[in-house]
Design an enzyme around this catalytic site. Structure first.
Site, PDB file in Angstrom:
ATOM      1  N   GLY A  84      16.758  28.772  -4.715  1.00  0.00           N
ATOM      2  CA  GLY A  84      16.862  28.050  -6.000  1.00  0.00           C
ATOM      3  C   GLY A  84      17.616  26.757  -5.763  1.00  0.00           C
TER       4      GLY A  84
ATOM      5  CD  GLU B 145      21.497  17.578  -6.699  1.00  0.00           C
ATOM      6  OE1 GLU B 145      21.513  18.761  -6.284  1.00  0.00           O
ATOM      7  OE2 GLU B 145      21.379  16.596  -5.942  1.00  0.00           O
ATOM      8  CD  GLU B 146      23.244  23.239 -13.145  1.00  0.00           C
ATOM      9  OE1 GLU B 146      23.641  23.380 -14.308  1.00  0.00           O
ATOM     10  OE2 GLU B 146      22.212  22.605 -12.842  1.00  0.00           O
TER      11      GLU B 146
ATOM     12  CD  GLU C 252      13.557  24.731  -7.733  1.00  0.00           C
ATOM     13  OE1 GLU C 252      14.770  24.951  -7.532  1.00  0.00           O
ATOM     14  OE2 GLU C 252      13.007  25.045  -8.805  1.00  0.00           O
TER      15      GLU C 252
ATOM     16  CG  ASP D 235      17.774  29.479 -13.765  1.00  0.00           C
ATOM     17  OD1 ASP D 235      18.454  28.449 -13.928  1.00  0.00           O
ATOM     18  OD2 ASP D 235      16.619  29.460 -13.300  1.00  0.00           O
TER      19      ASP D 235
ATOM     20  CG  LEU E  90      24.857  27.410  -3.893  1.00  0.00           C
ATOM     21  CD1 LEU E  90      25.143  26.125  -3.150  1.00  0.00           C
ATOM     22  CD2 LEU E  90      25.990  28.403  -3.699  1.00  0.00           C
TER      23      LEU E  90
ATOM     24  CG  ASN F 157       9.153  34.188  -7.643  1.00  0.00           C
ATOM     25  OD1 ASN F 157      10.348  34.423  -7.436  1.00  0.00           O
ATOM     26  ND2 ASN F 157       8.501  34.670  -8.681  1.00  0.00           N
TER      27      ASN F 157
END
Ligand code: SAM
Length: 228
Positions: free
Chosen positions: A47, A202-203, A70, A126, A123, A103
């Site tokens: 992810g 980025e998150e 991803e 969701d 990291l 996936n």
């Protein structure tokens, strides 16, 4: 749906020359996967989103092949372009990172052999708050079985989240699982990778920005070692 992206039948079918052309100049990346002398992918960022961690890790471990996994098509394409642009403007660098659209909850064993990986990253995954959706979380007892299979003994799983409930869930799965053990605090502090979990992603940067006018939300991270 899954039919929109190709799925390798086994790790032998993953053509490394497409991902890391400098390491496989003659385009033999698929056929050579079984050869122990040939470099293999060692880190997986599951992810990976926009790829910030891969970019940070690339120069920290310049001789290690790593891949982001991803699900979203456009995000994967963005990461591909980002890596190509970095390679073009920094010759000789960023050749060790790549991304694949897949996936990860279904196809990890299609990409990696037993004991192939030394690091896996989960990291800011969701959160899937509702109980009926907990089975969609990327860390679960069942998926940890799979992760233990593809990780080498002593390999490390890194997790981080700003969602308290998810942090507790990931920690408790890792604590309960017989093939993983917690890493001592001093060792975590000394690990240069740990700093990147929040600064390079980025998150992580978004969470930090949101904290400018208010206290930072609690952030839970953990690292566990594969002891299988
Ligand atoms: N790790 C990145 C970061 O910290 O900046 C991105 C975090 S983002 C909140 C979660 C990412 O996981 C999204 O880009 C999402 O598309 C991806 N994702 C969710 N489920 C996935 C799955 N089953 N396989 C691969 N990627 C998945």
């Amino acid at each position: 749906s899954d039919s929109h992206f190709p799925i390798p039948i086994s790790p032998d079918e993953v053509d490394l020359s497409q991902h890391y052309p400098r390491y496989f100049p003659s385009g033999e990346g698929g056929a050579l996967q079984g050869d122990a002398a040939v470099p293999r992918i060692r880190f997986a960022d599951v992810g990976c989103g926009f790829g910030g961690l891969l970019v940070g890790l690339s120069t920290l471990f310049p001789d290690t092949l790593m891949i982001g996994m991803e699900l979203r098509d456009k995000v994967t394409e963005y990461v591909k372009e980002r890596i190509l642009a970095l390679r073009a403007s920094n010759p000789g660098k960023y050749d060790n990172i790549s991304v694949v659209r897949t996936n990860s909850m279904k196809y990890i064993p299609n990409y990696f052999r037993k004991a192939q990986l030394s690091k896996m990253f989960f990291l800011f995954p969701d959160p899937h708050f509702k109980e009926k959706n907990h089975r969609r979380r990327v860390i679960s007892m069942q998926l940890l079985d799979e992760y233990a299979y593809v990780m080498e003994v002593g390999g490390i799983i890194y997790t981080i989240t700003d969602v308290e409930e998810l942090g507790e869930w990931m920690r408790s799965c890792l604590e309960k699982h017989p093939l993983f053990e917690a890493i001592p605090e001093e060792e975590i502090k000394a690990d240069p990778v740990v700093k990147l979990l929040s600064t390079a992603t980025e998150e992580g940067q978004k969470v930090a920005r949101n904290g400018v006018d208010e206290p930072l939300p609690p952030r839970s991270s953990s690292s566990s070692r594969c002891s299988c």
